[in-house]
Design a protein around this motif. Structure first.
Motif, mmCIF file in Angstrom:
data_model
loop_
_atom_site.group_PDB
_atom_site.id
_atom_site.type_symbol
_atom_site.label_atom_id
_atom_site.label_comp_id
_atom_site.label_asym_id
_atom_site.label_seq_id
_atom_site.Cartn_x
_atom_site.Cartn_y
_atom_site.Cartn_z
ATOM 1 N N GLU A 177 0.808 -1.225 0.000
ATOM 2 C CA GLU A 177 0.000 0.000 0.000
ATOM 3 C C GLU A 177 0.836 1.268 0.000
ATOM 4 O O GLU A 177 0.418 2.292 -0.540
ATOM 5 C CB GLU A 177 -0.920 0.008 1.233
ATOM 6 N N LYS A 178 2.019 1.202 0.580
ATOM 7 C CA LYS A 178 2.769 2.439 0.815
ATOM 8 C C LYS A 178 4.262 2.243 0.527
ATOM 9 O O LYS A 178 4.841 1.219 0.887
ATOM 10 C CB LYS A 178 2.572 2.863 2.280
ATOM 11 N N ASN A 179 4.848 3.227 -0.142
ATOM 12 C CA ASN A 179 6.293 3.207 -0.374
ATOM 13 C C ASN A 179 7.023 3.363 0.953
ATOM 14 O O ASN A 179 6.681 4.257 1.743
ATOM 15 C CB ASN A 179 6.704 4.367 -1.285
ATOM 16 N N PRO A 180 8.023 2.549 1.244
ATOM 17 C CA PRO A 180 8.773 2.747 2.495
ATOM 18 C C PRO A 180 9.571 4.041 2.454
ATOM 19 O O PRO A 180 10.127 4.405 1.412
ATOM 20 C CB PRO A 180 9.691 1.524 2.561
ATOM 21 N N GLU A 181 9.615 4.716 3.558
ATOM 22 C CA GLU A 181 10.334 5.989 3.648
ATOM 23 C C GLU A 181 11.837 5.734 3.762
ATOM 24 O O GLU A 181 12.275 4.804 4.435
ATOM 25 C CB GLU A 181 9.834 6.746 4.875
ATOM 26 N N TRP A 182 12.628 6.574 3.093
ATOM 27 C CA TRP A 182 14.096 6.530 3.194
ATOM 28 C C TRP A 182 14.472 7.257 4.470
ATOM 29 O O TRP A 182 14.377 8.467 4.566
ATOM 30 C CB TRP A 182 14.707 7.192 1.960
ATOM 31 N N ARG A 183 14.887 6.495 5.495
ATOM 32 C CA ARG A 183 15.088 7.114 6.805
ATOM 33 C C ARG A 183 16.418 6.702 7.424
ATOM 34 O O ARG A 183 16.956 5.637 7.133
ATOM 35 C CB ARG A 183 13.930 6.763 7.744
ATOM 36 N N GLU A 184 16.894 7.552 8.304
ATOM 37 C CA GLU A 184 18.163 7.306 9.001
ATOM 38 C C GLU A 184 17.846 6.645 10.344
ATOM 39 O O GLU A 184 17.460 7.303 11.307
ATOM 40 C CB GLU A 184 18.918 8.625 9.203
ATOM 41 N N LEU A 185 18.015 5.312 10.390
ATOM 42 C CA LEU A 185 17.676 4.575 11.602
ATOM 43 C C LEU A 185 18.747 4.697 12.664
ATOM 44 O O LEU A 185 18.473 4.686 13.853
ATOM 45 C CB LEU A 185 17.466 3.094 11.272
ATOM 46 N N ARG A 186 20.004 4.756 12.199
ATOM 47 C CA ARG A 186 21.156 4.929 13.086
ATOM 48 C C ARG A 186 22.043 6.000 12.485
ATOM 49 O O ARG A 186 21.871 6.333 11.319
ATOM 50 C CB ARG A 186 21.906 3.600 13.225
ATOM 51 N N PRO A 187 23.005 6.534 13.227
ATOM 52 C CA PRO A 187 23.857 7.580 12.653
ATOM 53 C C PRO A 187 24.499 7.130 11.330
ATOM 54 O O PRO A 187 25.224 6.146 11.282
ATOM 55 C CB PRO A 187 24.912 7.807 13.747
ATOM 56 N N ASP A 188 24.164 7.843 10.267
ATOM 57 C CA ASP A 188 24.717 7.597 8.927
ATOM 58 C C ASP A 188 24.369 6.201 8.386
ATOM 59 O O ASP A 188 25.088 5.654 7.552
ATOM 60 C CB ASP A 188 26.236 7.810 8.916
ATOM 61 N N HIS A 189 23.280 5.619 8.864
ATOM 62 C CA HIS A 189 22.804 4.317 8.375
ATOM 63 C C HIS A 189 21.348 4.485 7.930
ATOM 64 O O HIS A 189 20.450 4.608 8.754
ATOM 65 C CB HIS A 189 22.914 3.263 9.479
ATOM 66 N N PHE A 190 21.160 4.506 6.612
ATOM 67 C CA PHE A 190 19.844 4.778 6.023
ATOM 68 C C PHE A 190 19.252 3.475 5.480
ATOM 69 O O PHE A 190 19.968 2.621 4.970
ATOM 70 C CB PHE A 190 19.964 5.790 4.872
ATOM 71 N N VAL A 191 17.931 3.364 5.561
ATOM 72 C CA VAL A 191 17.269 2.159 5.068
ATOM 73 C C VAL A 191 15.861 2.527 4.605
ATOM 74 O O VAL A 191 15.246 3.479 5.121
ATOM 75 C CB VAL A 191 17.219 1.068 6.167
#
Length: 327
Positions: A307-321
């Motif tokens: 239903e939804k595109n996953p958001e490009w987010r920074e889960l940890r310092p300088d670690h994006f997923v």
């Protein structure tokens, strides 16, 4: 991250190739979504590795950054200048700062030109120096990449694959660029030669303060040469992190599956570790799945993923997923 340290910034880059049909009148009936909204930075002096399966859009990303393919939308900022807005002489001037090493050393060198002409061609195109200066620069570049300057008048067919790739490296260095896009520069070479070319690239980076975007399949080699690694799947980035952080703690299910396939030198560890086998095939890039592009093969898929595109987010310092359920 300091803005001053960013050499290249890619923002929401999209590259679609039109699918047309018709003989007399061409009509667009769809598009191959080769690169589908990706964003990342490359810092000055670093090597950013870009990995993923064949056909996921890695090479298209590299060529679109250099404006060899003009993007469908998005922006590419080089030292603050938006390359997507440049044309003609302004773009040509910026291209002196960015060069490319191509994947196939057999196809990327003109068989009718001597090595001297191949390496000197960028200097001729950009009108840098006379014939004497160009010849001196060619000799210097050949020596710099570990070839004999006396080979300058030979033709590509007289060289091995590894030597041809060194010629390609010399050509990329001719204009003293800051950024080099390495488009799978070792995949067509014998394993024994791959290490030599990678060591050459590392030595040149130290000597000339070069910045690399290193596109490759070999995950072990990417870890060796890269500072940070971006993982790509079906036109989108799914994870970006420091190389050790990514290899030790991958957060996205696709990155976890990729890294589980990397051989381990320790026989005991190799026997005890768990391989993640993905089911199904990569979807058609002309018709990617709704929501998360990886959901058709994902072992932890949920209804939200469609239903939804996953958001490009920074889960940890300088670690994006980009995953709804990564923690």
């Amino acid at each position: 991250m300091s803005e001053d340290n960013v050499l290249l910034r890619v923002e929401h880059l999209v590259k679609h190739f039109p699918i047309t049909k018709g003989i007399l009148v061409q009509k667009q009936v769809g598009a191959v979504r080769a690169v589908d909204d990706i964003s990342f930075d490359i810092r000055r002096g670093e090597t950013l590795g870009l990995v993923g399966e064949s056909g996921c859009g890695k090479s298209t990303t590299g060529r679109t950054i250099l404006q060899l393919f003009r993007p469908t939308s998005g922006h590419v900022y080089y030292e603050g200048t938006d390359l997507t807005m440049l044309k003609g002489s302004a773009l040509r001037t910026m291209r002196r700062k960015m060069q490319m090493i191509f994947q196939d050393p057999y196809a990327s060198l003109n068989p009718r030109m001597t090595v001297s002409d191949i390496i000197g061609e960028p200097l001729v195109v950009h009108e840098i120096g006379g014939s004497k200066e160009i010849r001196e620069r060619v000799d210097q570049l050949l020596t710099q990449v570990g070839l004999n300057a006396a080979f300058a008048n030979r033709y590509p067919h007289e060289f091995s694959g590894g030597q041809r790739q060194r010629i390609g490296v010399a050509r990329a260095l001719a204009l003293n660029p800051d950024l080099i896009v390495c488009d799978e520069p070792i995949s067509a070479l014998d394993v024994s030669i791959q290490a030599q070319v990678v060591n050459l690239l590392e030595d040149l980076q130290d000597q000339l303060n070069l910045t690399y975007l290193f596109i490759a399949h070999d995950l072990s080699m990417v870890r060796h040469i890269s500072d940070r690694i971006a993982v790509m799947y079906l036109g989108v980035l799914v994870e970006l992190a420091d190389r050790n952080e990514l290899y030790n703690n991958p957060l996205h299910p696709y990155a976890q599956a990729l890294l589980s396939a990397v051989p381990v030198a320790d026989p005991v560890a190799e026997e005890t570790r768990t391989r993640i086998i993905l089911e199904g095939d990569v979807p058609n890039p002309a018709n990617p799945p709704s929501g998360c592009h990886f959901r058709t093969r994902c072992p932890i898929v949920q209804p939200l993923c469609a239903e939804k595109n996953p958001e490009w987010r920074e889960l940890r310092p300088d670690h994006f997923v980009a995953c709804h359920f990564a923690t």
